[in-house]
Write a protein that holds these residues in place. Structure first.
Motif, PDB file in Angstrom:
ATOM      1  N   SER A  87       5.574  11.715  -1.311  1.00 39.29           N
ATOM      2  CA  SER A  87       5.672  11.168   0.047  1.00 39.29           C
ATOM      3  C   SER A  87       7.020  10.519   0.308  1.00 39.29           C
ATOM      4  N   CYS A 134       0.164   4.492   2.957  1.00 38.21           N
ATOM      5  CA  CYS A 134       1.539   4.378   2.458  1.00 38.21           C
ATOM      6  C   CYS A 134       2.384   5.541   2.975  1.00 38.21           C
ATOM      7  N   THR A 135       1.815   6.729   2.943  1.00 36.78           N
ATOM      8  CA  THR A 135       2.571   7.906   3.369  1.00 36.78           C
ATOM      9  C   THR A 135       2.988   7.784   4.835  1.00 36.78           C
ATOM     10  N   HIS A 161       7.218   9.371  -5.676  1.00 35.19           N
ATOM     11  CA  HIS A 161       6.070  10.121  -5.169  1.00 35.19           C
ATOM     12  C   HIS A 161       6.545  11.169  -4.153  1.00 35.19           C
ATOM     13  N   ASP A 211       8.810   1.338  -2.727  1.00 41.15           N
ATOM     14  CA  ASP A 211       7.470   1.930  -2.636  1.00 41.15           C
ATOM     15  C   ASP A 211       6.556   1.146  -3.581  1.00 41.15           C
ATOM     16  N   SER A 259      -0.809   1.101   0.457  1.00 40.80           N
ATOM     17  CA  SER A 259      -2.127   1.579   0.915  1.00 40.80           C
ATOM     18  C   SER A 259      -3.169   0.592   0.393  1.00 40.80           C
ATOM     19  N   TYR A 305      -6.477   0.916  -0.081  1.00 43.12           N
ATOM     20  CA  TYR A 305      -7.547   1.357  -0.998  1.00 43.12           C
ATOM     21  C   TYR A 305      -7.086   1.280  -2.446  1.00 43.12           C
ATOM     22  N   LYS A 306      -5.780   1.227  -2.654  1.00 46.52           N
ATOM     23  CA  LYS A 306      -5.293   1.107  -4.031  1.00 46.52           C
ATOM     24  C   LYS A 306      -5.470  -0.322  -4.545  1.00 46.52           C
ATOM     25  N   ALA A 347       3.190   1.169  -3.517  1.00 46.90           N
ATOM     26  CA  ALA A 347       1.803   1.664  -3.507  1.00 46.90           C
ATOM     27  C   ALA A 347       1.147   1.566  -4.881  1.00 46.90           C
ATOM     28  N   ALA A 348       1.870   1.975  -5.919  1.00 47.52           N
ATOM     29  CA  ALA A 348       1.259   1.979  -7.244  1.00 47.52           C
ATOM     30  C   ALA A 348       1.262   0.579  -7.851  1.00 47.52           C
ATOM     31  N   ASN A 404       4.134   6.123 -10.416  1.00 46.57           N
ATOM     32  CA  ASN A 404       2.711   6.510 -10.422  1.00 46.57           C
ATOM     33  C   ASN A 404       2.448   7.534 -11.527  1.00 46.57           C
TER      34      ASN A 404
HETATM   35  C1  LIG Z   1       3.942   5.354  -5.797  1.00 46.45           C
HETATM   36  C2  LIG Z   1       3.153   6.000  -4.688  1.00 46.45           C
HETATM   37  N1  LIG Z   1       3.743   6.169  -3.503  1.00 46.45           N
HETATM   38  C3  LIG Z   1       3.094   6.718  -2.478  1.00 46.45           C
HETATM   39  C4  LIG Z   1       1.791   7.127  -2.583  1.00 46.45           C
HETATM   40  C5  LIG Z   1       1.109   7.745  -1.394  1.00 46.45           C
HETATM   41  O1  LIG Z   1       0.058   6.925  -1.003  1.00 46.45           O
HETATM   42  P1  LIG Z   1      -1.046   7.420   0.069  1.00 46.45           P
HETATM   43  O2  LIG Z   1      -1.531   8.737  -0.433  1.00 46.45           O
HETATM   44  O3  LIG Z   1      -2.078   6.359   0.022  1.00 46.45           O
HETATM   45  O4  LIG Z   1      -0.380   7.519   1.379  1.00 46.45           O
HETATM   46  C6  LIG Z   1       1.131   6.976  -3.804  1.00 46.45           C
HETATM   47  C7  LIG Z   1      -0.247   7.442  -3.984  1.00 46.45           C
HETATM   48  O5  LIG Z   1      -0.761   7.555  -5.034  1.00 46.45           O
HETATM   49  C8  LIG Z   1       1.827   6.380  -4.881  1.00 46.45           C
HETATM   50  O6  LIG Z   1       1.250   6.199  -6.059  1.00 46.45           O
END
Ligand SMILES: Cc1ncc(COP(=O)(O)O)c(C=O)c1O
Length: 877
Positions: A184, A150-151, A182, A269, A292, A294-295, A271-272, A235
Motif C-alpha cells: 500500500s 491504513c491503505t 507494504h 507507516d 488501521s 482492527y490491528k 500500521a504494523a 510487517n
Molecule cells: C505495515 C503495513 N502497512 C500497511 C498495511 C495496510 O493496512 P490495511 O490493509 O489495513 O489498509 C498493513 C497491513 O497489514 C501493514 O502491515
C-alpha cells in the motif's frame, strides 16, 4: 515424516511418540536410541513455562491472565491464532459494551444539529482526542482524519501531496520509500509516476550507510516538497526501524533527504507497529501516520486514520470535495472554500461514525485487559523471542536446522524487534518445505498462521534472495501474489509468518512448536545448544524498558457548547450608582454554586471567590461510558443530583433522593499524587485536563442515572483560559468547567417578567405545570441573582462592583432548550423558552456573564455575601 495429531509434550505418550518416530527410521543402536530420547527430553524441558519464565519475566498483565483469556476469548478454544499482524482479535467485552452502547443511545448523523447528532459529534470528537492521547500528542500538534483504513490514509496522502514534476530549472519532488514497505506504500508510486515524479526505492542499508554527519536543513530557496515513507515496523520480519529516522530525514541528515534539496516530509507507516507497541509522537514528529484500528483491537474493521502534523497539513491539497469538507461552495460556479478544520477538510462525506464510537470501546477494553501498550509490548515480545530461540535452535536428528529464520537481529530487544517471526522450514536434507504445505498442515492442527509474501515484496525478495529476474520468471511459471505455488525450481516464493498479539499465551507458543516438531522434524529432535546458549546470553538490552513509555490512557470526556452566547462587553471606568430609577437599591439576593457541571445548585449565603470564579463552582463533571460530558440536554435527571460542598470536612457530598449520600475529597492535591487517572476532556470545544474521582463515585452516578458514567474533576494545575477575552482586559481569565465565563448573573425582575408572560401564554398542555417565579429563576442556573434592577437592565452594564469585588461584564448569555428542564423534577417543558423568545427578538439571551477583577496582591480572600450592594456602570454609548 511422522505425523501425529496428539499433543506432543507434557505426558508419557510424548516419549512413546518419540520412540515410535525413531523406530520407523533406519535401525539404530540402543545407545543411540536412549541418547535421542534424552535430547528429546531436553527439548521438552525447554518447552515448559518454567523455562520460558527463566528467559523472560514479563508475562500477562497481573491478575489471572488465564482467567481473562478464558472469559474474553472463549471462541478461540482449540484454536492457536498466530496471525495478529494481519488482524488481532477483539475481546468479548468490547463487542458487548459496544452493543450496549448502540442499543442505549441514539446516534444521528454528526452533520446535523439535533440532540442525537450532537451526541454523535461529541462522541466522535472524544474518540479523536483519545486517539491523539494514545499517541501522546494533542490537537494542537496533530489532527485525526478518519479513513477506511491504513491503505486509504496512504492513498489520501498520495493524492493530496503537492508533487512537483521536474522542470528545466528544478529537479522536482521525490517520492522515496523503504523497500521493506507494504504494497500500500509502494503503490503510491502509481500515482506519483503518473504525475512525472521520481519514485526512489531506498534499501535499509542505503538509509544506514549514506547519511551525512551534519543536518543539511531545509533549503530556504528550494522549497520543493519531497516525501519519504518508511514502516515503523516491518510487517514481514517485525524489525522496528528507528523512529529517530523521522527527524533525521526532516533535518536532511539521512539519505535520501541529504541528497536532494527541498522540504522533506516523513510518512511513518505505523500500521504494523501500533498493534503491540506504543508510539510517542512527542519524540517522533512524523508528518503523516496512517493506521488501521482492527490491528489494535480487532474491531471495528474498515476504519483507520491518518494522523497529520498540523504544521504539515497545510501542504496537502485536495481536488475532490465531498459533503462536510466545504466551508462554502457554489453549485453553479467553480467556487469552493475548504473547511478550516483539518479533519473536516479531508473526511469526505459522513464518517463511519458508529465504527468510530467502537474505537472508544476498543481502547477501553485494551487498557482494561492489559494496562498499557508497554505491557503489551513486553508480553508479546517475550513470546516471540522465546519461540524464535527454540525454533531457530531446533534441529533434525542429523543436526541440520529445522528452520531458516528471516530476521535481521536476534530478538535482542523489544525496541528493535516486534512480535513477528518469519521463516521457512527445511527438511533434514536442507531443502525448503514450501509454505503452502506448512499452511495446510497448520490448518489441520487448527493453527492459524500467514504464509506467502505478506504484501511486502521488497522484504520478501531481500530475505529470500529473490532477484527481480526471478520474480518475473516466477510469474511466468504461474506464481501470483497470494497463491499456493510456494516453490519454483526448489526455491521458495514466500515464507511463513507467526505473529503474536496482546492476548497470545504461552500455550500458543507450545502448540506451535509442538506442531513443528510433530510434523516437520526428523526424529530424534535435537537442539543446537551452542546457538541456544548464545541466544540466551544475548541480553535483551533494554529488557524491561523500551524508552517509549506509553501515555496513560484514561476515560476523558468532552462537552460541547450547551448555550450559545454573545460576548459584547467593553471596558470602562466605574461610576458609583447603586439604585434604580425608583431609588431601590441594587442588591445581591442569591448565590448558587454548581459544584458538578449540569447537576443541581447548592445555595449559599456567603461564599469565597476562588481563582476561577466562586470556589468549587463547576469543579467536577459527569461523563458517560464513552467519556463524553453529560449535560441536562442529554440527561435531564442530572439536576436531581444535589452536590454540596462541605468546607469544614473538606468534602464534596453527592446527594440525591433515594440514594445514600457519599463523598469525595475536595482537595485535589491528594488525588494528583495518587494513581488517579488523568483524562483529557472537552468543555465547549476546549480541551481540559481532568482526573477521575474513582469507582465509588462512578458507581453511585451510574446507579442513579442508569447508565455507565464517571465523575471527573478539573486538574488543579491545569489552566483553561476564557476564549473571548473582553476588550480592554489585559490579563487572561482562567475558567473552571463552565461553558463560557466565570460567573453568570441574572436579574430577578427579568425572571418575574418572563413568569408573567408565561402565565398569559400558558397553553392547555402545560396548564398544570404553571411555574412560579423561583422555578423560572432556577432554570436559568445563575451563580448570582440580583434585585432592584429593571428587567434586562444588566444587558447594558459594562462593569459592576458587588460588595467590594469588582466585575467586568463579559457578554450576554444566550439561551437554548436547556432552560426547559424543570430543576426540581428533571422534566422538560417548552416554557420558559417560548415566552422568552417571543419577548426577546433576535438572539435569545437572559442574564450576563461576569469576570472578576481581583487585586493582584489581594492577600485576603474575597467573599461574596447575600445582601451586598451592587454598583453597576452602564456602557457609555
Ligand atoms: C505495515 C503495513 N502497512 C500497511 C498495511 C495496510 O493496512 P490495511 O490493509 O489495513 O489498509 C498493513 C497491513 O497489514 C501493514 O502491515
Amino acid at each position: 515424516m511422522c505425523l501425529h495429531l496428539d499433543p506432543w509434550w507434557g505426558s508419557v505418550c510424548v516419549c512413546v511418540c518419540v520412540c515410535v518416530c525413531v523406530c520407523v527410521k533406519p535401525l539404530r543402536s540402543v545407545a543411540a536410541l536412549s541418547l535421542s530420547l534424552s535430547r528429546s527430553m531436553d527439548f521438552l524441558k525447554l518447552c515448559t513455562f518454567e523455562t520460558f519464565q527463566q528467559l523472560w519475566s514479563h508475562y500477562g498483565y497481573g491478575g489471572n491472565f488465564r482467567d481473562v483469556i478464558e472469559q474474553e476469548f472463549t471462541r478461540i478454544k482449540g484454536i492457536t491464532y498466530l496471525d495478529h499482524a494481519a488482524a488481532t482479535l477483539y475481546p468479548e467485552s468490547l463487542v458487548r459494551d459496544y452493543c450496549q452502547d448502540m442499543s442505549r443511545n441514539v446516534y444521528g448523523n454528526p452533520h446535523s444539529h439535533s440532540p442525537s447528532s450532537r451526541l454523535t459529534h461529541d462522541t466522535v470528537e472524544r474518540v479523536r482526542y483519545r486517539v491523539l492521547q494514545h499517541f501522546n500528542t494533542t490537537p494542537e500538534e496533530y489532527s485525526v482524519i478518519f479513513t477506511s483504513g491504513c491503505t486509504a490514509a496512504l492513498k489520501l496522502v498520495a493524492e493530496s501531496f503537492p508533487w512537483r514534476p521536474p522542470t528545466e530549472s528544478e529537479a522536482g519532488s521525490h517520492f522515496c520509500y523503504l523497500t521493506d514497505s507494504h504494497t500500500s506504500v509502494v503503490g503510491m508510486r502509481g500515482l506519483t509516476c503518473s504525475r512525472g515524479v521520481a519514485a526512489v526505492p531506498v534499501s535499509p542499508q542505503e538509509l544506514d550507510n549514506r547519511t551525512e554527519d551534519e543536518a543539511q536543513g531545509e533549503d530556504v530557496i528550494c522549497q520543493t516538497p519531497h516525501l519519504f515513507c518508511y514502516p515503523a515496523q516491518s510487517n514481514f520480519s517485525g524489525k522496528k526501524y528507528p523512529l529517530s529516522h523521522v527527524k533525521g530525514i526532516q533535518a536532511r541528515r539521512l539519505y535520501p533527504a541529504c541528497a536532494h534539496k527541498g522540504r522533506w516530509f516523513v510518512l511513518l507507516d505505523a500500521a504494523a507497529l501500533v498493534s503491540c507497541s506504543s508510539l510517542n509522537l512527542q519524540t517522533c514528529p512524523a508528518d503523516f501516520i496512517p493506521i488501521s484500528f482492527y490491528k489494535m483491537f480487532g474491531f471495528p474493521t474498515g476504519l483507520g486514520a491518518l494522523l497529520v502534523r498540523n504544521d504539515a497539513a497545510g501542504i496537502l491539497k485536495k481536488t475532490y470535495f465531498g459533503g462536510g469538507t466545504a466551508a462554502a461552495y457554489l453549485s453553479g460556479e467553480d467556487y469552493y472554500v475548504q473547511a478550516a478544520n483539518i479533519s473536516d477538510r479531508f473526511e469526505d462525506g459522513t464518517v463511519s461514525f458508529l465504527d468510530i464510537i467502537g474505537v472508544n470501546h476498543g481502547f477501553d477494553a485494551l487498557y482494561r485487559i492489559t494496562g498499557n501498550m508497554h505491557n503489551i509490548q513486553q508480553h508479546t515480545f517475550g513470546l516471540a523471542r522465546y519461540t524464535y530461540m527454540l525454533l531457530s535452535s531446533l534441529c533434525h536428528g542429523n543436526g541440520r536446522p529445522v528452520a531458516q529464520m528471516y530476521t535481521e537481529g536476534q530478538f535482542e530487544s523489544p525496541v528493535t524487534q516486534g512480535a513477528i517471526l518469519n521463516f521457512n522450514l527445511t527438511d533434514s536434507k536442507g531443502q525448503i518445505i514450501g509454505y503452502a504445505q506448512v499452511d495446510r498442515m497448520a490448518s489441520l492442527y487448527n493453527i492459524h498462521v500467514r504464509t506467502g509474501c505478506f504484501c511486502n515484496t521488497g522484504a520478501c525478495q531481500s530475505f529470500l534472495g529473490i532477484t527481480n529476474e526471478q520474480m518475473r520468471r516466477n510469474l511466468q511459471a504461474g506464481h501470483v501474489c497470494g497463491d499456493s505455488l510456494d516453490l519454483v525450481d526448489g526455491q521458495p516464493t514466500g515464507s511463513v509468518r507467526v505473529s503474536f498479539g496482546y492476548m497470545s499465551t504461552f500455550e500458543d507458543c507450545q502448540k506451535f512448536l509442538s506442531f513443528v516438531v510433530e510434523c516437520f522434524v526428523e526424529k530424534p529432535v535435537t537442539v543446537d545448544q551452542v546457538r541456544l546458549q548464545k541466544l540466551k546470553t544475548a541480553t535483551a538490552a533494554s529488557r524491561g524498558s523500551d524508552n517509549h513509555p506509553s501515555p496513560k490512557m484514561t476515560n476523558g470526556g468532552i462537552c460541547k457548547v450547551d448555550e450559545e452566547t454573545a460576548t459584547e462587553a467593553s471596558l470602562k471606568g466605574f461610576a458609583h450608582r447603586d439604585s434604580n430609577s425608583h431609588g431601590e437599591a441594587y442588591t445581591l439576593t442569591n448565590i448558587y454554586i454548581y459544584p458538578i457541571k449540569s447537576c443541581g445548585a447548592y445555595e449559599v449565603h456567603d461564599w469565597p471567590v476562588g481563582p476561577l470564579g466562586l470556589l468549587y463552582d463547576r469543579g467536577w463533571m459527569v461523563v458517560n461510558g464513552n467519556g463524553v460530558c453529560l449535560s441536562q440536554k442529554r440527561e435531564p435527571r442530572l439536576c436531581l443530583i444535589r452536590p454540596q460542598v462541605h468546607l469544614p470536612s473538606d468534602k464534596l457530598l453527592l446527594r440525591a433522593s433515594g440514594m445514600d449520600t457519599i463523598s469525595v475529597p475536595l482537595q485535589s492535591k491528594t488525588q494528583l499524587h495518587t494513581s488517579s487517572q488523568v483524562c483529557q476532556s472537552r468543555v465547549c470545544g476546549d480541551r481540559v485536563e481532568t482526573v477521575d474521582c474513582g469507582d465509588e463515585a462512578a458507581l453511585w452516578l451510574s446507579d442513579f442515572l442508569g447508565q455507565p458514567c464517571r465523575l471527573i474533576r478539573q486538574r488543579p494545575d491545569f489552566t483553561r483560559e476564557m476564549k473571548k477575552r473582553p476588550s480592554g482586559v489585559a490579563a487572561t481569565t482562567s475558567l473552571s468547567l463552565v461553558n463560557e465565563a466565570q460567573y453568570l448573573m441574572i436579574n430577578r425582575a427579568s425572571g418575574e417578567l418572563i413568569h408573567k408572560l408565561m402565565s398569559c401564554r400558558q397553553d392547555d398542555s402545560e396548564a398544570n405545570q404553571l411555574l412560579d417565579t423561583e422555578n423560572v429563576i432556577s432554570r436559568f442556573r445563575a451563580n448570582l441573582v440580583i434585585a432592584g434592577v429593571e428587567p434586562f437592565e444588566e444587558d447594558n452594564w459594562s462593569h459592576l462592583i458587588i460588595g467590594s469585588t469588582q466585575f467586568l461584564v463579559a457578554g450576554r448569555c444566550g439561551r437554548c432548550q436547556m432552560v426547559g428542564v424543570d430543576q426540581d423534577t428533571g422534566t422538560k417543558t417548552k416554557e420558559p423558552l417560548t415566552s422568552l423568545s417571543a419577548y426577546r427578538t433576535g438572539k435569545i439571551t437572559f442574564g450576563v456573564y461576569l469576570t472578576h477583577q481581583l487585586p493582584e496582591d489581594s492577600a485576603a480572600a474575597c467573599v461574596l455575601s447575600v445582601g451586598s450592594l451592587i454598583k453597576p456602570e452602564p456602557h457609555s454609548c
